[in-house]
Scaffold this active site. Structure first.
Site, PDB file in Angstrom:
ATOM      1  N   ASP A  73      -9.263  79.035 -10.801  1.00 41.61           N
ATOM      2  CA  ASP A  73      -8.764  79.785 -11.944  1.00 41.61           C
ATOM      3  C   ASP A  73      -7.799  78.938 -12.770  1.00 41.61           C
ATOM      4  O   ASP A  73      -7.128  78.043 -12.274  1.00 41.61           O
ATOM      5  CB  ASP A  73      -8.121  81.108 -11.527  1.00 41.61           C
ATOM      6  CG  ASP A  73      -7.379  81.042 -10.199  1.00 41.61           C
ATOM      7  OD1 ASP A  73      -7.251  79.943  -9.628  1.00 41.61           O
ATOM      8  OD2 ASP A  73      -6.921  82.090  -9.726  1.00 41.61           O
ATOM      9  N   GLU A 132      -5.423  86.303 -14.030  1.00 48.96           N
ATOM     10  CA  GLU A 132      -4.193  87.078 -13.829  1.00 48.96           C
ATOM     11  C   GLU A 132      -4.249  88.483 -14.416  1.00 48.96           C
ATOM     12  O   GLU A 132      -3.666  89.401 -13.863  1.00 48.96           O
ATOM     13  CB  GLU A 132      -2.992  86.331 -14.428  1.00 48.96           C
ATOM     14  CG  GLU A 132      -2.596  85.069 -13.676  1.00 48.96           C
ATOM     15  CD  GLU A 132      -2.023  85.350 -12.293  1.00 48.96           C
ATOM     16  OE1 GLU A 132      -1.737  86.525 -11.985  1.00 48.96           O
ATOM     17  OE2 GLU A 132      -1.859  84.399 -11.516  1.00 48.96           O
TER      18      GLU A 132
END
Length: 383
Positions: A73, A132
């Site tokens: 990520d 997130e």
């Protein structure tokens, strides 16, 4: 293969340009530049309109029987970094406080190894935006981006862990991370003068009763051996001390290790809200948003192979870990494609998401080495 000093330099460059979910343009540019420096004989690099800041890299295997995926990520958090270093964040109010700069760097290290040592199976590296807050994994999957040659048969990913010593690998069979659901509760009553409460309908009182009753859901409806979390972190109400608030908004989170548990807590929350609405003659609306943040449930086959290798390799420090109530959108991908998520220790340092999170860079090379060794062994035993 990228050397330790090069990994550290890349991580520091990434740390200086933290970008929020789905806005990782500088990050993508830096990653693409680093990928372009690698041998390209076996690589195919792809960017896509549907998820503009994502990067897909396919490594062509020599005699493939399957495709192995690896996800890293990319996004950062709206945290104002409190550390002082030569590579501090250059973007005010934004910081890689969750270690995604480490995640990307380790992925580059593994990719660099495979670019020089062609694997037997195909690999797909997914540099993922929006973990997130925007469930980028779900966005990618639902857009059909994992198709054809870019469809993994198995998926792997890591997350840094400040509670484990630098370089230690941690994992467990079953659930590694909880699933999470955002909760918004809106109360609608009647505002009025504080001196005449009987002429108003006080939603602060209603919301207070709701919060108190909601806390019985976990203590009285959830099996104590399974665990669950319901927390409210924000209440917005009122304008001045002598006006009764007719509107209140609560914001919170549900967390659970299984999807049925998360759904049970959400269902009971709505029932409590309905009772409060009747009791206070008010309108109470509960909105639940889980998106792609499902429980991270490790696949039995891939995880057994991963744990067995890590436990039996004397050069790797490994520990069995317990499930954590932290959330991760990799859970959505694992619900579609079998695979394994594991921890990489980066401690000792302050907690994830803190303004003083300062992971130990000695973990970078150890993480790359541990996973590349696993892959070599994994391909060998699965021939």
């Amino acid at each position: 293969m990228l050397k330790e000093a090069e990994l550290i330099l890349i991580r520091r460059k990434l740390h200086q340009i933290p970008e929020l979910a789905l806005a990782e343009y500088q990050t993508q540019k830096l990653l693409l530049a680093e990928i372009s420096k690698l041998p390209q004989d076996y690589l195919e690099v792809r960017t896509v309109q549907e998820l503009p800041t994502a990067i897909f890299v396919r490594v062509r295997g020599s005699n493939p029987e399957k495709t192995i995926g690896y996800r890293a990520d990319m996004d950062a958090l709206p945290v104002d970094e409190q550390l002082r270093s030569s590579f501090i964040s250059q973007i005010d109010g934004q910081m890689h406080a969750c270690g995604h700069d480490f995640h990307m760097t380790v992925a580059l290290g593994v990719l660099s190894h495979l670019s020089e040592h062609q694997p037997r199976n195909n690999f797909v590296f997914f540099f993922q935006p929006g973990e997130e807050s925007q469930n980028g994994g779900k966005l990618a999957y639902d857009a059909g981006l994992f198709s054809g040659d870019f469809r993994p048969d198995e998926f792997f990913a890591l997350h840094v862990n400040p509670a484990l010593p630098a370089g230690t690998i941690g994992c467990n069979a079953g659930t590694l991370f909880a699933g999470t659901t955002e909760v918004n509760v809106d109360f609608h009553g009647t505002s009025g003068h504080a001196a005449f409460p009987h002429q108003a309908n006080d939603m602060i009182v209603a919301a207070s009763q709701f919060i108190t009753q909601a806390q019985t859901i976990v203590s009285r409806n959830v099996n104590p051996t399974e665990g669950g979390v319901l927390s409210f972190g924000k209440m917005t109400a009122g304008t001045i001390r002598n006006v009764i608030a007719g509107e209140v908004r609560l914001e919170g989170t549900i967390r659970g290790f299984t999807q049925p548990m998360i759904e049970l807590i959400g269902h009971r929350l709505k029932e409590v809200a309905a009772g409060i609405a009747v009791s206070f003659n008010a309108e109470v609306n509960v909105t639940l948003n889980q998106g792609g943040y499902l429980p991270v449930v490790n696949d039995p086959h891939t995880t057994a192979a991963f744990i067995s290798f890590m436990q039996n390799n004397s050069t790797i420090q490994f520990t069995q870990t317990k499930a954590a109530m932290t959330g991760e959108d990799f859970g959505y991908l694992l619900a579609q494609i079998p695979g394994t998520m594991f921890w990489l220790g980066v401690g000792p340092t302050s907690s994830l998401h803190s303004a003083t999170f300062n992971p130990n860079e000695a973990a970078l090379q150890k993480g790359v080495t541990a996973f590349t060794k696993f892959i070599e062994n994994y391909e060998e035993i699965n021939q």
